[in-house]
Design a protein around this motif. Structure first.
Motif, mmCIF file in Angstrom:
data_model
loop_
_atom_site.group_PDB
_atom_site.id
_atom_site.type_symbol
_atom_site.label_atom_id
_atom_site.label_comp_id
_atom_site.label_asym_id
_atom_site.label_seq_id
_atom_site.Cartn_x
_atom_site.Cartn_y
_atom_site.Cartn_z
ATOM 1 N N UNK B 255 13.261 6.859 26.078
ATOM 2 C CA UNK B 255 12.620 5.428 25.202
ATOM 3 C C UNK B 255 12.075 6.181 23.752
ATOM 4 N N UNK B 256 12.055 7.754 23.385
ATOM 5 C CA UNK B 256 12.155 8.342 22.103
ATOM 6 C C UNK B 256 12.869 7.999 20.959
ATOM 7 N N UNK B 257 14.208 8.477 21.955
ATOM 8 C CA UNK B 257 15.704 7.988 21.155
ATOM 9 C C UNK B 257 15.656 6.990 20.759
ATOM 10 N N UNK B 258 15.592 6.089 21.956
ATOM 11 C CA UNK B 258 15.834 4.628 22.275
ATOM 12 C C UNK B 258 15.016 4.064 20.563
ATOM 13 N N UNK B 259 13.902 3.985 20.942
ATOM 14 C CA UNK B 259 12.878 3.934 19.499
ATOM 15 C C UNK B 259 13.439 3.812 18.248
ATOM 16 N N UNK B 260 14.324 4.964 18.224
ATOM 17 C CA UNK B 260 14.436 5.488 16.959
ATOM 18 C C UNK B 260 15.582 4.805 16.186
ATOM 19 N N UNK B 261 16.539 4.697 16.980
ATOM 20 C CA UNK B 261 17.756 3.663 16.633
ATOM 21 C C UNK B 261 17.501 2.762 16.877
ATOM 22 N N UNK B 262 16.714 1.056 17.184
ATOM 23 C CA UNK B 262 17.123 0.016 18.236
ATOM 24 C C UNK B 262 17.491 -0.454 17.208
ATOM 25 N N UNK B 263 17.296 -0.039 15.930
ATOM 26 C CA UNK B 263 17.889 -1.684 14.548
ATOM 27 C C UNK B 263 19.777 -1.114 14.711
ATOM 28 N N UNK B 264 19.782 0.503 14.958
ATOM 29 C CA UNK B 264 21.608 0.246 14.678
ATOM 30 C C UNK B 264 21.978 -0.559 15.455
ATOM 31 N N UNK B 265 21.637 -0.464 16.687
ATOM 32 C CA UNK B 265 22.146 -1.046 18.370
ATOM 33 C C UNK B 265 21.964 -2.149 18.145
ATOM 34 N N UNK B 266 20.820 -2.949 17.637
ATOM 35 C CA UNK B 266 21.052 -4.632 17.216
ATOM 36 C C UNK B 266 21.888 -4.724 16.398
#
Lengths: 327, 276
Positions: B255-266
């Motif tokens: 969760x912590x990691x994901x929040x950091x990169x979610x923009x990139x993933x989108x």
């Protein structure tokens, strides 16, 4: 010795410009080599292999290890599963499930995206962060938590239905005491809960993507439409949605691909592969191949059918992307 | 009035999204009598670390502790991140920095392979892993996850490489740096944030994966965390406190990691369709 050492030197000296240029041309290919190799060996080769395997009778671990030959089956595996009423039910369930989930995810996701766009900044940040947490939750733990919420003795849903006035609960559902009620035993209810879990997990991506799309629509367009007397509904249909169409196209395709191959959540909610009434294509393929007695050929045939369905959808995706972006 | 309706709807959406996560964490801190009480408590009345202590010290399966699974998962994810990051960086540099004949074909291929249903590859890969003698080893998973994370990792990273101004590299070249030096001293430091984002993506792929871990590993001491989790539930009397504690431990790093990169993933997934 002297001639031997000298000759290459002079040759190298003479050829340097040519060789350097040629070497530069090789650089991108060298850089790509490891990546192409990995993708070739771990994705493309198995993809071809699963097609090949679907044409053989594979049912023993010794065949897996290459110690026994593979008897040719031709299209026998396909004939067998397509002629099997159970497989046809699985196929139907998969298509219905995927369709329902794509529609629900798209609707909820789009509405939340629109909402986020309308909310004040602080509220939008708050709601957006909460929505992000659902998305960030691993599929497996997300499913496990929902399984706990629907637990038949101490789950929150069971508690809620028990807390309803007995008369009301009895009139509506025909029972007042829900303790011990197997929420996952009825296939229809199982798929409904699975839908809840999948939609909960996947609507945030749609919402965030739609929001990003909305932010890129120039606000002048909306203002102009409003000045011309269009209501919010009209603005959405006539201005926003045509501009968002490319985004929607890609989102629908991605959701379709994801919802067609749901495995983890289904595996977690069903507690394994025992309950055949809850099967969908990917778990059917997996259980056919790996539950004893193993039928790798049949499982492969099911996997190929799943892949073919998704390949068609992927075709649309790639076409949409190519229209969008200069690569 | 209208504002209020919008805000109320927003709160409802937030509640729906966040409630299961909240309920997982809350349950993990409740003593058993609160977990199994007939009236659920939203927040633990007498918070306890009992379940965390149980899973961290007790044996889940005879001779194997939760920590063993955690370490297995960590090893697999770390190796995946390292190898896949390196290979992706090379490939991303190639497509972002060079114009060559097969470039467009390669990019299209990347998109296509991302759409392969990995669930359909489990049978042929199982055969392959068996023949390579890797069955029941962690490298079987590392290998598989490198393959799975690579296409998107390259796709993600190529934008970062392209964003580094070419002039910087050219200036370094004029100053006498060779290609390798330019790469290490100029490109790599500037691309580092992108490399972190890509690594996080690969980490999440490896950390969350279930089917292949379920199929390739037989020896319980080599289970990864997701496979071990399936042992907790589905039994007649599930120890929900322990399950929720384990779920929380599995979820939090992701969760912590994901929040950091979610923009990139989108932006990677919607590649180009969304600008801005």
């Amino acid at each position: 010795m002297t001639t031997l050492t000298k000759a290459p030197e002079s040759a190298a000296g003479r050829e340097t410009p040519v060789r350097r240029r040629r070497r530069l041309d090789h650089v991108p290919y060298l850089l790509l080599l490891p990546c192409a190799l990995v993708i070739g060996v771990l994705l493309l080769w198995p993809l071809g292999q699963v097609v090949v395997m679907s044409l053989y009778d594979l049912d023993s671990v010794r065949q897996v290890r290459g110690e026994r030959e593979w008897p040719w089956a031709g299209l026998g595996n396909y004939a067998e599963i397509l002629g099997d009423p159970f497989f046809r039910t699985v196929l139907r369930n998969t298509v219905l499930f995927a369709a329902a989930n794509v529609v629900l995810t798209m609707i909820l996701g789009t509405l939340v995206g629109l909402l986020l766009n309308r909310l004040g900044r602080r509220m939008a940040t708050f709601v957006g962060s909460c929505v992000m947490l659902a998305w960030a939750t691993p599929a497996l733990t997300g499913a496990i938590v929902w399984k706990w919420i629907f637990d038949d003795t101490s789950g929150l849903v069971t508690w809620f239905f028990n807390a309803l006035p007995d008369g009301l609960s009895g009139a509506l559902f025909g029972r007042a005491n829900w303790t011990g009620y197997g929420w996952f035993n009825d296939p229809l209810l199982f798929f409904a809960i699975l839908t809840l879990v999948v939609v909960w997990h996947s609507f945030p991506f749609i919402a965030v993507s739609v929001l990003a799309g909305l932010k890129s629509v120039p606000s002048e367009l909306h203002e102009a439409a409003r000045v011309d007397g269009a209501g919010p509904w009209r603005v959405f249909w006539s201005v926003t949605s045509p501009l968002l169409r490319p985004v929607f196209g890609i989102l629908v395709v991605l959701s379709t691909i994801w919802d067609f191959k749901v495995f983890t959540q289904q595996y977690a909610l069903a507690g394994g592969t025992q309950d055949r009434s809850t099967y969908m294509l990917s778990i059917y393929s997996y259980a056919t191949a790996f539950s004893p007695p193993p039928k790798y050929g049949l499982g492969s045939a099911a996997a190929v059918i799943l892949t073919l369905i998704l390949l068609v959808v992927t075709g649309f995706y790639i076409r949409a992307l190519l229209k969008q972006e200069e690569l | 009035m209208k504002r209020a309706v919008l805000n109320a709807t927003g709160l409802l959406v937030a509640l729906f999204a966040v409630f299961p996560v909240f309920w997982m964490i809350s349950t993990s801190f409740k003593p058993n009598r609160e977990i199994f009480s007939s009236t659920p408590q939203p927040v633990p009345r007498e918070p306890t670390l009992q379940h965390y202590r149980e899973i961290l010290t007790g044996n889940l399966i005879p001779g194997v502790t939760f920590t063993d699974f955690f370490v297995n998962s960590l090893l697999v994810a770390a190796a995946t991140v390292l190898v896949s990051g390196l290979i992706a960086l090379l490939a991303a540099t190639a497509v972002a920095r060079f114009r060559f004949r097969l470039r467009t074909s390669f990019l299209i291929m990347l998109l296509v392979v991302q759409m392969i249903p990995l669930e359909a590859l489990v049978i042929p890969l199982f055969f392959m892993i068996q023949r390579l003698g890797l069955y029941n080893t962690l490298p079987s998973l590392i290998l598989t996850y490198i393959g799975f994370s690579l296409p998107f990792a390259v796709w993600m990273l190529r934008g970062f490489v392209a964003a580094v101004p070419k002039e910087l590299e050219e200036a370094a070249a004029i100053d006498g740096a060779n290609r390798a030096q330019t790469f290490w001293r100029i490109l790599l430091p500037l691309v580092a944030p992108g490399l972190v984002a890509t690594s996080i993506f690969s980490f999440i792929v490896a950390w969350n994966e279930l089917i292949f871990a379920l199929t390739f590993i037989n020896d319980q001491s080599r289970y990864t965390l997701p496979v071990a989790m399936t042992f907790f539930f589905g039994r007649d009397d599930t120890a929900w406190g322990s399950v929720m504690a384990a779920s929380t431990l599995l979820t939090l790093p992701v969760m912590i990691f994901f929040i950091a990169v979610q923009r990139r993933i989108v932006s990677g997934l919607v590649a180009g369709a969304v600008k801005g």
